[in-house]
Design an enzyme around this catalytic site. Structure first.
Site, mmCIF file in Angstrom:
data_model
loop_
_atom_site.group_PDB
_atom_site.id
_atom_site.type_symbol
_atom_site.label_atom_id
_atom_site.label_comp_id
_atom_site.label_asym_id
_atom_site.label_seq_id
_atom_site.Cartn_x
_atom_site.Cartn_y
_atom_site.Cartn_z
ATOM 1 N N ASP A 15 46.176 32.310 -52.040
ATOM 2 C CA ASP A 15 45.237 31.227 -51.699
ATOM 3 C C ASP A 15 45.771 30.549 -50.424
ATOM 4 O O ASP A 15 46.095 29.387 -50.411
ATOM 5 C CB ASP A 15 45.043 30.239 -52.864
ATOM 6 C CG ASP A 15 46.336 29.592 -53.339
ATOM 7 O OD1 ASP A 15 47.415 30.213 -53.192
ATOM 8 O OD2 ASP A 15 46.282 28.453 -53.847
ATOM 9 N N HIS B 57 57.963 28.038 -52.833
ATOM 10 C CA HIS B 57 57.435 28.784 -53.981
ATOM 11 C C HIS B 57 57.053 30.268 -53.812
ATOM 12 O O HIS B 57 57.668 31.142 -54.408
ATOM 13 C CB HIS B 57 56.199 28.063 -54.533
ATOM 14 C CG HIS B 57 56.382 26.600 -54.733
ATOM 15 N ND1 HIS B 57 57.177 26.078 -55.711
ATOM 16 C CD2 HIS B 57 55.857 25.527 -54.059
ATOM 17 C CE1 HIS B 57 57.136 24.745 -55.670
ATOM 18 N NE2 HIS B 57 56.341 24.394 -54.676
HETATM 19 C C1 BDR Z 1 51.880 26.694 -55.970
HETATM 20 O O1 BDR Z 1 50.720 25.917 -55.712
HETATM 21 C C2 BDR Z 1 50.280 26.117 -54.390
HETATM 22 O O2 BDR Z 1 50.097 24.891 -53.749
HETATM 23 C C3 BDR Z 1 51.349 26.890 -53.684
HETATM 24 O O3 BDR Z 1 50.789 27.789 -52.738
HETATM 25 C C4 BDR Z 1 52.073 27.606 -54.782
HETATM 26 O O4 BDR Z 1 51.480 28.845 -55.057
HETATM 27 C C5 BDR Z 1 53.037 25.774 -56.275
HETATM 28 O O5 BDR Z 1 52.781 25.045 -57.433
HETATM 29 CA CA CA Z 2 49.848 29.790 -53.487
#
Ligand code: BDR
Ligand code: CA
Length: 314
Positions: free
Chosen positions: A9, A245
């Site tokens: 995303d 992340h």
């Molecule tokens: C996740 O949420 C999204 O904002 C980031 O891309 C990551 O996949 C972290 O909680």
């Molecule tokens: Ca993400």
């Protein structure tokens, strides 16, 4: 090589995950599906094409636009604090010359799983909407997947979108519930490990100091994303460092030895209460689904590999 299908995303950290995967010689990316999450599915698709074009090596990889909305919930809109208005922290990349594929994302996932039955690794770093739809389309899909690695969930640490829930699970809890219950071999790379794996200023210095010629454009983009994330995190936590992340999930998919895992039975909270989207450990007779939860990672080894791949040195 390891055949990978990525779902993103895109998003700042998704962009970094894409760069990491594109720069991993052991990976063979068979396709990229996009979904609503940090940004709209349309924006995620455009951003993904831009990143592929910038990096250059993935021009032949199909990019398939997926779910415009979660299965049953409203999308709350772009998460500007960590991703900016355009999902790329405001960075302007040229309009992509590459085209998206016109295929339906769920059908694409089903088709790739058939073609690579028993071999395909899925890496989902956004909501699980496209995968839930693919499982609905082909209930035998879970049995054909070698491994699903997700960035999502928070088992023994607080959430990030609420005190109980991590945003990829919270954003489409019904999809997560379908995927967790499907029997697919699932590794959860959640906030338990990603929130404490911090990209710091020293890593930024390393990035700047050792990049080869020809890599300037990718590096300028990555630096912008990382600096934006560090600043955003600084405002909230008071330290010049940030979690990144999504690339950690890609790294663990390609090298499971980076993480320690525990087999845990997990349930997804889909109740309309303050605990919506929680990933909970179930003991005894309660209903939960066995997944491998990453509980510890070799964080500095990962961060060095991340810097190495962005600078083409490892
Ligand atoms: C996740 O949420 C999204 O904002 C980031 O891309 C990551 O996949 C972290 O909680
Ligand atoms: Ca993400």
């Amino acid at each position: 090589s390891i055949p990978l299908l990525l779902d993103v995303d895109t998003g700042t950290d998704d962009s970094l995950a894409l760069l990491y995967a594109l720069r991993s010689p052991e990976a063979r990316i068979v396709g990229i599906t996009t979904a609503v999450g940090n940004v709209s599915a349309e924006q995620a698709t455009v951003n993904t094409l831009k990143v592929l074009e910038l990096e250059g090596s993935g021009r032949q990889i199909p990019v398939v636009k997926g779910a415009d909305r979660p299965l049953r919930r409203e999308w709350p809109g772009t998460k500007t604090a960590y991703h900016g208005e355009n999902g790329l922290a405001g960075y302007e990349l040229p309009e992509p010359g590459l085209d998206r594929s016109g295929e339906d994302a769920a059908a694409f996932i089903v088709r790739q799983a058939d073609a690579l039955a028993g071999e395909l690794t899925l890496v989902f770093v956004g909501r699980l909407t496209n995968l839930a739809e693919a499982i609905r389309l082909d209930p035998t899909l879970p049995g054909k997947i070698k491994r699903l690695v997700i960035m999502g969930g928070a088992l023994r640490v607080p959430g990030n979108v609420t005190p109980y829930a991590e945003s990829n699970i919270h954003g489409d809890p019904e999809a997560a519930a379908i995927v967790f219950a499907s029997g697919i071999p699932l590794t959860m790379v959640g906030l338990d490990v990603t929130a404490s794996t911090l990209f710091r200023e020293a890593h930024l210095q390393q990035l700047r100091s050792r990049s080869p010629e020809g890599n300037e454009a990718v590096l300028a983009f990555a630096e912008h994303l990382l600096t934006f994330r560090m600043q955003a995190y600084l405002g909230r936590k008071g330290i010049l460092a940030c979690p990144i992340h999504d690339p950690l999930a890609v790294a663990i998919a390609l090298d499971p030895a980076l993480a320690e895992t525990e087999q845990v039975r997990v349930s997804i909270d889909t109740t309309d209460t303050y605990t919506l989207g929680a990933t909970r450990e179930v003991r005894g007779t309660g209903e939960g689904h066995p997944v491998l939860v990453c509980t510890k990672v070799q964080d500095e080894a990962f961060l060095q590999r991340f810097v190495g791949r962005l600078t083409l040195y490892a």
